[in-house]
Design a protein around this motif. Sequence first.
Motif, short mmCIF file in Angstrom:
data_model
loop_
_atom_site.label_atom_id
_atom_site.label_comp_id
_atom_site.label_asym_id
_atom_site.label_seq_id
_atom_site.Cartn_x
_atom_site.Cartn_y
_atom_site.Cartn_z
N ALA A 1 3.47 1.96 3.36
CA ALA A 1 4.56 2.92 3.49
C ALA A 1 4.54 3.92 2.34
CB ALA A 1 5.91 2.20 3.50
N PRO A 2 5.11 5.12 2.56
CA PRO A 2 5.33 6.04 1.44
C PRO A 2 6.25 5.41 0.41
CG PRO A 2 5.70 7.13 3.56
CD PRO A 2 5.58 5.66 3.84
N VAL A 3 6.25 5.94 -0.79
CA VAL A 3 7.04 5.35 -1.87
C VAL A 3 8.50 5.21 -1.48
CG1 VAL A 3 7.91 5.71 -4.21
CG2 VAL A 3 5.49 6.12 -3.70
N VAL B 1 -4.85 6.43 -0.47
CA VAL B 1 -6.17 6.01 0.02
C VAL B 1 -6.77 4.95 -0.90
CG1 VAL B 1 -8.54 6.77 0.41
CG2 VAL B 1 -6.64 8.14 1.27
N GLU B 2 -6.65 5.16 -2.20
CA GLU B 2 -7.20 4.21 -3.16
C GLU B 2 -6.48 2.87 -3.08
OE1 GLU B 2 -6.88 6.13 -6.92
OE2 GLU B 2 -8.53 7.55 -6.52
N ALA B 3 -5.17 2.92 -2.92
CA ALA B 3 -4.41 1.68 -2.80
C ALA B 3 -4.79 0.91 -1.54
CB ALA B 3 -2.91 1.98 -2.81
N ALA B 4 -4.98 1.63 -0.45
CA ALA B 4 -5.37 0.99 0.81
C ALA B 4 -6.74 0.34 0.68
CB ALA B 4 -5.36 2.00 1.94
N PRO C 1 6.10 -8.20 -5.01
CA PRO C 1 5.35 -7.10 -4.42
C PRO C 1 4.20 -6.66 -5.33
CG PRO C 1 7.41 -6.29 -5.30
CD PRO C 1 7.45 -7.79 -5.43
N ALA C 2 3.01 -6.59 -4.77
CA ALA C 2 1.83 -6.17 -5.53
C ALA C 2 1.73 -4.65 -5.45
CB ALA C 2 0.58 -6.83 -4.95
N LEU C 3 2.36 -3.97 -6.40
CA LEU C 3 2.39 -2.51 -6.41
C LEU C 3 1.10 -1.96 -7.00
CD1 LEU C 3 6.04 -2.06 -7.71
CD2 LEU C 3 5.26 -1.93 -5.35
N PRO C 4 0.57 -0.87 -6.46
CA PRO C 4 -0.68 -0.30 -6.99
C PRO C 4 -0.58 -0.01 -8.48
CG PRO C 4 -0.08 0.75 -4.92
CD PRO C 4 1.09 -0.11 -5.31
N THR C 5 -1.62 -0.28 -9.21
CA THR C 5 -1.62 -0.06 -10.66
C THR C 5 -1.54 1.41 -11.01
OG1 THR C 5 -4.04 -0.13 -10.64
CG2 THR C 5 -2.90 -2.17 -11.16
N ASN C 6 -1.96 2.31 -10.10
CA ASN C 6 -1.89 3.74 -10.43
C ASN C 6 -0.54 4.35 -10.09
OD1 ASN C 6 -2.00 3.78 -7.65
ND2 ASN C 6 -3.92 4.95 -7.50
N VAL D 1 0.87 -1.18 0.00
CA VAL D 1 0.00 0.00 0.00
C VAL D 1 0.90 1.23 0.00
CG1 VAL D 1 -1.70 1.34 1.28
CG2 VAL D 1 -1.86 -1.16 1.21
N THR D 2 0.86 1.97 -1.08
CA THR D 2 1.65 3.19 -1.19
C THR D 2 0.97 4.11 -2.20
OG1 THR D 2 3.89 4.07 -1.45
CG2 THR D 2 3.19 2.40 -3.04
#
Length: 357
Positions: free
Chosen positions: A314-316, A251-254, A336-341, A242-243
């Motif tokens: 965590a922050p990026v 927020v969207e990633a969370a 690691p499942a990184l957010p698509t955005n 979540v970042t």
Amino acid sequence: MTQTGTTQTGTTHTGEPGRGRLAIDSGVASRLTGVPESARTVEDQGFDGCWAGETNHDPFLALTLAAEHTSRIELGTNIAVAFARNPMSVASLAWDLQDLSHGRFNLGLGTQIKPHIEKRFGMPWSEPAERMREFVDALQAIWSAWQDGTRLRFEGRFYTHKIMSPMFTPEPNPYPAPKVFLAAVGERVTEMCGEVADGLLTHPFTTRRFLDEVTSPMVQRGLDRSGRARAGFQLTSPVFVVTGETEQGFVEAAAATRRQIAFYGSTPAYRKVLELHGWGDLQTELHDLSLRGEWETMGELITDEILATFAVVAPVDEVADGLLDRCAGVIDRAVPALPTNLSAEAKSRIVADLRST
């Protein structure tokens, strides 16, 4: 190649805690038309490998394209459904991919569950741990016959391979036989993985504590029975991340990760992960909500504590440290499942941070 929910995955090598180097692995586009560009991008960003999953596309086709359009990254199936096929057909696919990729291919196999094997693939299901063990043994026998010219005489309870005429025998491979990784959740398959496989593919719905207290001891029991050292075995695990580059992105990633955790948590087979943390009753509640299709409500039940237990939050610029903390001493290959955005620049920054540690 694979996507997990609303997230994508990626890989790089860094100082691996305790046993060599940590590999950070990736997936790429699932549609075949997007694989070449996606695979090149993953390699250009510094990732070390990528996995293709068998969901709505065939992973072997995707990896054929990835092998053609990359030169460095490792490639693997995570997973291909073993029981939807037979050892001979899988041996042939893996053999050719190992040759095409110049030795970069890893064969990841999973059992799938009984209803899918019988009702989707129309194949037999029984004794998954024993059947998978025999599947791996058959693969090794077939590859040995092709590479060393040994007579093929494999006869087991589930699979028999005793004919290999010259017309159907491929040329010896200039590279070692592919490594075999097995997906496992239950005790019997996990221990068997430690006995016969080169690595374990864990389920995304896991925690560091579950890996330490449950998964790793099971693998070690299998390794002990086979007389093998842990250093020669690779544990591969997806890690939720979540970042975000903005507050809204975070927020969207969370929210997306909470929904993914809730979805997995509603499955009775994964209740034991929640029970280890004292959250067993949550599984019952999530399951009841899933039967009513209340997916948004399910995500709202994932508290900040639960989110931080299952994900690196965590922050990026702190994601790399979070991943290293999560993996240290137990995970050899992380996905690691990184957010698509997340932008390409942010992903490259995380890779660079991992490489610099």
